[in-house]
Design an enzyme around this catalytic site. Sequence first.
Site, mmCIF file in Angstrom:
data_model
loop_
_atom_site.group_PDB
_atom_site.id
_atom_site.type_symbol
_atom_site.label_atom_id
_atom_site.label_comp_id
_atom_site.label_asym_id
_atom_site.label_seq_id
_atom_site.Cartn_x
_atom_site.Cartn_y
_atom_site.Cartn_z
ATOM 1 N N ASP A 269 0.832 -1.201 0.000
ATOM 2 C CA ASP A 269 0.000 0.000 0.000
ATOM 3 C C ASP A 269 0.868 1.254 0.000
ATOM 4 O O ASP A 269 0.520 2.258 -0.621
ATOM 5 C CB ASP A 269 -0.933 0.012 1.211
ATOM 6 C CG ASP A 269 -2.133 -0.922 1.028
ATOM 7 O OD1 ASP A 269 -2.317 -1.452 -0.079
ATOM 8 O OD2 ASP A 269 -2.874 -1.110 2.003
ATOM 9 N N GLY A 270 2.000 1.180 0.691
ATOM 10 C CA GLY A 270 2.913 2.323 0.722
ATOM 11 C C GLY A 270 3.427 2.662 -0.667
ATOM 12 O O GLY A 270 3.620 3.839 -0.993
ATOM 13 N N VAL B 196 -9.792 6.517 2.979
ATOM 14 C CA VAL B 196 -8.775 5.486 2.764
ATOM 15 C C VAL B 196 -7.844 5.408 3.975
ATOM 16 O O VAL B 196 -7.482 4.324 4.432
ATOM 17 C CB VAL B 196 -7.975 5.754 1.470
ATOM 18 C CG1 VAL B 196 -6.707 4.911 1.426
ATOM 19 C CG2 VAL B 196 -8.847 5.465 0.262
ATOM 20 N N LEU C 240 -7.289 4.109 12.723
ATOM 21 C CA LEU C 240 -7.903 2.924 13.332
ATOM 22 C C LEU C 240 -7.140 2.520 14.592
ATOM 23 O O LEU C 240 -7.738 2.190 15.622
ATOM 24 C CB LEU C 240 -7.926 1.783 12.314
ATOM 25 C CG LEU C 240 -8.763 0.548 12.662
ATOM 26 C CD1 LEU C 240 -10.224 0.903 12.866
ATOM 27 C CD2 LEU C 240 -8.644 -0.495 11.544
ATOM 28 N N SER C 241 -5.812 2.578 14.517
ATOM 29 C CA SER C 241 -4.988 2.272 15.699
ATOM 30 C C SER C 241 -5.270 3.247 16.837
ATOM 31 O O SER C 241 -5.112 2.894 18.008
ATOM 32 C CB SER C 241 -3.497 2.395 15.360
ATOM 33 O OG SER C 241 -3.146 1.599 14.269
#
Lengths: 293, 293, 293, 293
Positions: free
Chosen positions: A62-63, A180, A187-188
């Site tokens: 993803d990065g 996204v 979330l973390s």
Amino acid sequence: NPPPLVVAILGNGSKPQVHDHAQRIAQAIQARPDLRLGPIDLSDSTDLSDLKADVALVLGGDGTVLHTSRRMAGHPVPVVGVNMGRLGFLTESTPEDLINRLDDLAARRFRIDHLMTIRGELIPFAGDPKGFERSEVFRGLNDVVIRAAPEFHILEIGLRIDGERVITYRGDGVILATPVGSTAHNLSAGGPILPQDAQMFVVNPICPFTLSQRPLVDAAHKTYELENLTDRAAVAVVDGQRQFPLLKGDRLRVRRDASSLPMVRLPGHSFYRTLRDKLGWGLSPLENLPPHR
Amino acid sequence: NPPPLVVAILGNGSKPQVHDHAQRIAQAIQARPDLRLGPIDLSDSTDLSDLKADVALVLGGDGTVLHTSRRMAGHPVPVVGVNMGRLGFLTESTPEDLINRLDDLAARRFRIDHLMTIRGELIPFAGDPKGFERSEVFRGLNDVVIRAAPEFHILEIGLRIDGERVITYRGDGVILATPVGSTAHNLSAGGPILPQDAQMFVVNPICPFTLSQRPLVDAAHKTYELENLTDRAAVAVVDGQRQFPLLKGDRLRVRRDASSLPMVRLPGHSFYRTLRDKLGWGLSPLENLPPHR
Amino acid sequence: NPPPLVVAILGNGSKPQVHDHAQRIAQAIQARPDLRLGPIDLSDSTDLSDLKADVALVLGGDGTVLHTSRRMAGHPVPVVGVNMGRLGFLTESTPEDLINRLDDLAARRFRIDHLMTIRGELIPFAGDPKGFERSEVFRGLNDVVIRAAPEFHILEIGLRIDGERVITYRGDGVILATPVGSTAHNLSAGGPILPQDAQMFVVNPICPFTLSQRPLVDAAHKTYELENLTDRAAVAVVDGQRQFPLLKGDRLRVRRDASSLPMVRLPGHSFYRTLRDKLGWGLSPLENLPPHR
Amino acid sequence: NPPPLVVAILGNGSKPQVHDHAQRIAQAIQARPDLRLGPIDLSDSTDLSDLKADVALVLGGDGTVLHTSRRMAGHPVPVVGVNMGRLGFLTESTPEDLINRLDDLAARRFRIDHLMTIRGELIPFAGDPKGFERSEVFRGLNDVVIRAAPEFHILEIGLRIDGERVITYRGDGVILATPVGSTAHNLSAGGPILPQDAQMFVVNPICPFTLSQRPLVDAAHKTYELENLTDRAAVAVVDGQRQFPLLKGDRLRVRRDASSLPMVRLPGHSFYRTLRDKLGWGLSPLENLPPHR
């Protein structure tokens, strides 16, 4: 008949297996009359703002997609993320999958999701003699995070939305995330999951002092301003990849960018399936039972 | 030489495979001169307060161990939990494991952890004409939870510790958990993990209104009192297995019980390994990476 | 009759009002035959390891008490925290309060709580040519935090307790807090409240990737080891006041310190009252009702 | 000139002061030529679906507005919420405020926010002989919550969005909330704050077993289906005011209702100011500092 779709191959060439996969995929494309191979570029710094292709396969994690989309600047080509390890939110195909799905690609059996991106600017504090040089404009796909560095200290950050004072955060920092980005750092930090096509931002304090400060979702058409009210410097981090200082009185002004990241969604794409896989929701209930209840 | 260890076999006989496993284990015990088979009782309601055995194997899930320990009342026999499905915090052996570990058992190569248990009483509100009948005494291993039922409404619950007023909770309810119970309901409600041998309680509000109300840990030698301040009835639930009403003004007074639950810990026992397995911490970092960071 | 109690006056002399209050308090002490004024030291760096006093009044905020206790090193004098602004967990008196309570102090009507402190060492990675110089020993009262700096990146940190591998955290960092520190950074990061006299540590990940990683409480007599498994450097921050780098393979080994911080508790002291005040729990239920339920 | 605005006065007549305030407001309205007094109805069960008014003042708390809007059914009249105690999200004026703002009302200097409402139906399990009688249709403004009752047990609830399987929750229950409801039960359960005019739902598990299950936001134009997969009965609670059983296999199908609740927003209205007030964000940073950081 439409002309054959032109497919570029990009990716993170610092991983050795990327070159092999790129070659295999390139051969599979060349073997078909209904696809045409465009540029292959596995470097990590070429300017991609003038890429000649209808679709870009991006090999990596993803990065890599984040980084590649940044390099495409204002002229993004629709992307298919191809992951060689664990699938990601932006890299939902394996190389094998992709080769098996070339029919769909060639027949243009896909839709394009336009993922919202961030456009931000650093506005140096009033009266900064170096203000002009310090100005920054940045684009992001995931998030911009304000945090203390290099020294650790408590930050005080004011948030305004469309000019209205909303809240003053005190704590370790603040995350402003796109949909996204909602499944990444946000979330973390206890934030909610937004669907990728939402037109919303989430603003989420990191370890806030005031325990009643909670994640806030608001509309993407508004302008968000975060001001460093702390006596000491902080840093802004964009997509976890780019970092610059934020002095006292400096403001980040963030909006939805006029250009979005177009993602190719082949038939069968499902955000929720990816979510279940990545967050371990898909385990059978018996498998993730918590202890003795 | 010490006399052979006497091993009873208990369990949840409503699951068919329990009978087969009990029989296999009984045969393995009988085949050894250094162990002696004690009572086998797979019923679920016999009085076990006078069980003649040095060690009791309990076949079932964590709930079976909870239920069995309740039936042993004040004369608990050290327990080995044996699970036929997924391992639990109180049932860390499979039947095969256990048969392979009979040497350790016979040679008394184990330690015994004394798990703290709860002793509580319901104190009916002052002036209740039915107060006498409504009095209750209960024991628990995991937790006692106060929640609204049968109708849903917001509860107001006062907490005193050793007579001192600590806090008034408003919300969906309150959990008072032992260390063993900390990894059950308490964990789902955002509470901390306590080691099983700690002498502490955790008090944790469920969905509190006042967003700054957080889980509270305090010493096990203190007396905890929870009072229903709501105009309507609530219920108290002990270990998720026993439920009784809590009227306005009723109080639950909870202390560490004088008797604990002795658990046999065979060599190699590790609370943290169980935790890693059950909470998915043991996955390789690459396997539980969250999205695209 | 016991000899008069010797009272030193310390504090954060960089705040102007501290000098006035120190003078007023000194006069009140000198006016009494049953108290004797000891040293007055409002500097912030004198060595206090040989302070000649029975009790030390510390004027400032909780941070001043942290800093002062650090300077007392292995010979702590019992402390009364005196706050001129908002009361804190370690500074529960105002100057007026204190002057009114000199009778209690003179008559020795107080108990002393021995607050657990941390003793840690940095163990440089095996083979570090500069390992010897980089070794560090530190003491703390609140916490030690590992976080990424100067660049932001994701940390991977392994935790061992008494040599047993417990968990590998991935995320923004980890907090290891004492009971006193549980209501500081740990609370902002979702951790539980421990009573100040508990003999426990809490280990709490900051923004963990693996969403099932939760705060962990364990006994204070154990040894905690945190290892930086990340390819890049991190920093350790002690009590938010002292910071040093943590390279790949470096370990922090943390134990309860042999010496604790003695705090004077005058009659009427209540940890829970302070908690209610500071966290807004004391508001009447009607005043902190959340919206429309 | 437009005709005078017709203003009805509704409210919770079971509170004595409501009658006094209603009378004072009625007199103030009658004293003006540019307003006309409509019906006054302080009962709590009249059918309001044919209310003859341009604007309805509702005296009471947020619960009163919820209840009143339910009684207006498909023909809602724009509402001004008037609170005699603590202000709420739907009751942002005091009686005095309101009387001072009659100029704005008469001059039609306000905008109307159309707050999204829920329309749901209970679909009994396939083959239920009493299925026909058990069918239910309901409307809500805040939320619908599924929870265990009358007995406490663990629920298993499947969520589908637009027919796609999203997740199976296991735990104490699930909340499906509108933006207005996001600051009610959802907030207590760790969910995010949505702006009142958003077209989104939030789905939020209560005390989930699977610790990685987090609040989920998705678009309001989709259809949400929650199925009770538990062997035992659960209940559905709408706006905390209406409750009905949900048997195994029963489904709740929830959509945005075609009609919304129109709220009158007088000049100066600010959602974020209300939020700051109600959640204690507005305190000066020094006032809500957490302990000693």
